[in-house]
Design a protein around this motif. Structure first.
Motif, short mmCIF file in Angstrom:
data_model
loop_
_atom_site.label_atom_id
_atom_site.label_comp_id
_atom_site.label_asym_id
_atom_site.label_seq_id
_atom_site.Cartn_x
_atom_site.Cartn_y
_atom_site.Cartn_z
N VAL A 132 -31.48 37.21 51.30
CA VAL A 132 -30.40 36.51 51.02
C VAL A 132 -30.82 34.82 51.80
CG1 VAL A 132 -27.96 36.15 52.18
CG2 VAL A 132 -28.63 38.39 51.58
N ALA A 133 -31.38 34.95 52.99
CA ALA A 133 -31.69 33.60 53.53
C ALA A 133 -32.79 33.88 54.60
CB ALA A 133 -30.52 32.96 54.01
N ASN A 134 -33.23 32.87 54.81
CA ASN A 134 -34.12 32.74 56.02
C ASN A 134 -34.17 31.67 56.91
OD1 ASN A 134 -35.61 31.34 54.37
ND2 ASN A 134 -37.73 32.59 54.42
N ILE A 135 -34.61 31.47 57.98
CA ILE A 135 -34.48 30.27 58.97
C ILE A 135 -36.03 30.33 59.70
CG2 ILE A 135 -33.47 31.65 60.71
CD1 ILE A 135 -31.99 29.18 61.53
N ASN A 136 -36.42 29.16 59.82
CA ASN A 136 -37.56 29.06 60.67
C ASN A 136 -37.43 28.99 62.20
OD1 ASN A 136 -36.58 26.34 61.44
ND2 ASN A 136 -38.46 25.41 60.87
N GLN A 137 -38.68 28.93 62.99
CA GLN A 137 -38.55 29.15 64.46
C GLN A 137 -37.50 28.40 65.13
OE1 GLN A 137 -41.26 28.96 62.35
NE2 GLN A 137 -43.07 30.07 63.19
N ASP A 138 -37.61 26.83 64.78
CA ASP A 138 -36.67 26.17 65.64
C ASP A 138 -35.33 25.86 65.05
OD1 ASP A 138 -38.30 23.04 65.12
OD2 ASP A 138 -37.30 24.51 63.70
N GLY A 139 -34.95 26.68 63.84
CA GLY A 139 -33.79 26.40 63.06
C GLY A 139 -33.76 25.28 62.36
N SER A 140 -34.86 24.28 62.14
CA SER A 140 -34.87 23.20 61.29
C SER A 140 -35.06 23.29 59.73
CB SER A 140 -35.88 22.29 61.67
OG SER A 140 -37.25 22.71 61.62
N GLU A 141 -35.45 24.53 59.38
CA GLU A 141 -35.52 24.81 57.87
C GLU A 141 -34.55 26.08 57.66
OE1 GLU A 141 -40.22 23.85 58.04
OE2 GLU A 141 -39.34 24.63 56.02
N GLU A 142 -33.78 26.22 56.39
CA GLU A 142 -33.23 27.06 56.04
C GLU A 142 -33.20 27.39 54.51
OE1 GLU A 142 -29.91 25.38 59.08
OE2 GLU A 142 -29.08 26.31 57.19
N TYR A 143 -33.41 28.40 53.98
CA TYR A 143 -33.61 28.69 52.62
C TYR A 143 -32.42 29.76 52.45
CZ TYR A 143 -37.44 25.80 53.00
OH TYR A 143 -38.39 24.86 53.47
N TYR A 144 -32.06 29.58 51.02
CA TYR A 144 -30.94 30.68 50.49
C TYR A 144 -31.16 31.22 49.20
CZ TYR A 144 -28.55 28.66 54.61
OH TYR A 144 -28.21 28.37 55.83
N MET A 145 -30.73 32.37 48.75
CA MET A 145 -30.96 32.80 47.55
C MET A 145 -29.50 31.91 46.76
SD MET A 145 -28.67 36.43 47.71
CE MET A 145 -28.81 36.54 45.90
N ASP A 146 -29.67 31.72 45.40
CA ASP A 146 -28.83 30.77 44.56
C ASP A 146 -27.28 31.19 44.61
OD1 ASP A 146 -31.05 29.92 41.84
OD2 ASP A 146 -30.94 29.21 44.05
N SER A 147 -27.07 32.34 44.84
CA SER A 147 -25.59 32.79 44.61
C SER A 147 -24.73 32.60 46.04
CB SER A 147 -25.52 34.29 44.25
OG SER A 147 -26.17 35.05 45.25
N VAL A 148 -25.60 32.48 47.07
CA VAL A 148 -24.90 32.20 48.49
C VAL A 148 -24.84 30.77 49.01
CG1 VAL A 148 -25.27 34.66 48.84
CG2 VAL A 148 -26.77 32.74 50.01
N LYS A 149 -25.64 29.87 48.31
CA LYS A 149 -25.84 28.62 48.79
C LYS A 149 -24.31 27.85 48.63
CE LYS A 149 -30.45 27.64 47.04
NZ LYS A 149 -31.19 27.03 46.08
N GLY A 150 -24.11 27.35 49.88
CA GLY A 150 -22.88 26.53 50.11
C GLY A 150 -21.83 27.50 50.63
N ARG A 151 -22.03 28.72 50.77
CA ARG A 151 -20.78 29.68 51.23
C ARG A 151 -21.55 30.41 52.42
NH1 ARG A 151 -19.60 34.20 48.59
NH2 ARG A 151 -21.65 34.57 47.36
N PHE A 152 -22.81 30.80 52.58
CA PHE A 152 -23.33 31.35 53.72
C PHE A 152 -24.48 30.30 54.68
CE2 PHE A 152 -23.70 35.84 51.92
CZ PHE A 152 -22.37 35.95 51.63
N THR A 153 -24.32 30.43 55.68
CA THR A 153 -24.94 29.68 56.65
C THR A 153 -25.80 30.46 57.74
OG1 THR A 153 -23.54 27.95 56.60
CG2 THR A 153 -25.24 27.83 58.26
N ILE A 154 -27.15 30.42 57.74
CA ILE A 154 -27.98 31.11 58.73
C ILE A 154 -28.10 30.17 59.87
CG2 ILE A 154 -30.21 30.50 57.48
CD1 ILE A 154 -31.40 33.33 58.33
N SER A 155 -28.14 30.82 61.06
CA SER A 155 -28.58 30.06 62.32
C SER A 155 -29.30 30.89 63.36
CB SER A 155 -27.33 29.38 62.73
OG SER A 155 -26.32 30.31 63.51
#
Lengths: 120, 106
Positions: free
Chosen positions: A48-71
Motif C-alpha cells: 500500500v505505502a511506505n515511509i522513510n526513516q525521518d518521514g520525508s519520503e512517502e510512496y503509495y500504490m496508485d489506487s490509494v494516492k490522494g486518499r491514504f497518508t502514511i506517517s
C-alpha cells in the motif's frame, strides 16, 4: 524480540475515514523504513505505502494516492495510515511490516494485521 | 509501474515432490526479488531475498534463482508444512509490488 502491533481497524461506511496505527518494539525503529501491506478476503498481498526513516519520503500504490497518508512518530515508535474516502475495494486485513534499513532485504517482520471493512 | 506475473496460480503436489514457482517481471529488475510463504490467517513469512539469499531460519529445501525478468522459487522436497500460498515481490526503487500468489495444495 521484534514486535509490530496494529490497531484501528473496524467497520466504516463508504466515503468514511479511518486511522490505523502500528506500534513497533524490539528494534531501533528510527533507522528503518516502514510499510503497510493489505490483503482483501481470499485475495493476494498488495503493498500500500511506505515511509522513510525521518518521514520525508512517502510512496503509495496508485489506487490509494490522494486518499491514504502514511506517517510516523519515532518518539512513539509508531507508523500510521490515515485512510479517507474509503471504498468497498479497500476492505482488507492491513499489515504493517518492517521495510529497509540501508538496503531492502525483504519484509522480515510483520504485524498480526487489523481488519478494515468498508460497507454500508 | 512494474508488474509481477506469478505462475501457476495453483499447484497440486505430493510430499517429497520437487516444486517450482515462477515469477516474471514486466521489466528487468536485476535480482530485486523476495519470496514469502503464507498460511491461512497468518502474516506472510520471508523465505528468500535478493532472488537467491535464504532468510535466516528458513529451511534449506527452499532456494531461489533468476535475474532480470525471470525468477524461480524451488522447494527441493515438499514437506507437509510447506502446503501454503507463496508470493514473489519486486523491490525496484521504492515500490514493493507482489505477484498474485501460488497456492501449493495436495
Amino acid at each position: 524480540e521484534v514486535q509490530l502491533v496494529e490497531s484501528g481497524g473496524g467497520l466504516v461506511q463508504p466515503g468514511g475515514s479511518l486511522r490505523l496505527s502500528c506500534v513497533a518494539s524490539g528494534f531501533s525503529f528510527s533507522v528503518y523504513w516502514m510499510s503497510w501491506v493489505r490483503q482483501a478476503p481470499g485475495k493476494g498481498l498488495e503493498w500500500v505505502a511506505n515511509i522513510n526513516q525521518d518521514g520525508s519520503e512517502e510512496y503509495y500504490m496508485d489506487s490509494v494516492k490522494g486518499r491514504f497518508t502514511i506517517s510516523r512518530d519515532s518518539g512513539k515508535n509508531s507508523v500510521y495510515l490515515e485512510m479517507t474516502n474509503l471504498r468497498a475495494e479497500d476492505t482488507a486485513v492491513y499489515y504493517c511490516a518492517r521495510d529497509e534499513r540501508v538496503v531492502f532485504l525483504g519484509f522480515d517482520y510483520w504485524g498480526q494485521g487489523t481488519l478494515v471493512t468498508v460497507s454500508s | 509501474d512494474i508488474q509481477m506475473t506469478q505462475s501457476p496460480s495453483t499447484l497440486s503436489a505430493s510430499v517429497g515432490d520437487r516444486v517450482r514457482i515462477t515469477c516474471r517481471a514486466s521489466q528487468p529488475i536485476d535480482t530485486w526479488v523476495a519470496w514469502y510463504q503464507q498460511k491461512p490467517g497468518k502474516a506472510p513469512k520471508l523465505l528468500i531475498y535478493d532472488a537467491y539469499t535464504l532468510e535466516s531460519g528458513a529451511p534449506s529445501r527452499f532456494s531461489g534463482s533468476g535475474s532480470g525478468t525471470e525468477f524461480t522459487l524451488t522447494i527441493s522436497s515438499l514437506q507437509p508444512d510447506d502446503f501454503a500460498t507463496y508470493f514473489c515481490q519486486e523491490y525496484n526503487n521504492y515500490s514493493r509490488t507482489f505477484g498474485q500468489g501460488t497456492k501449493v495444495e495436495i
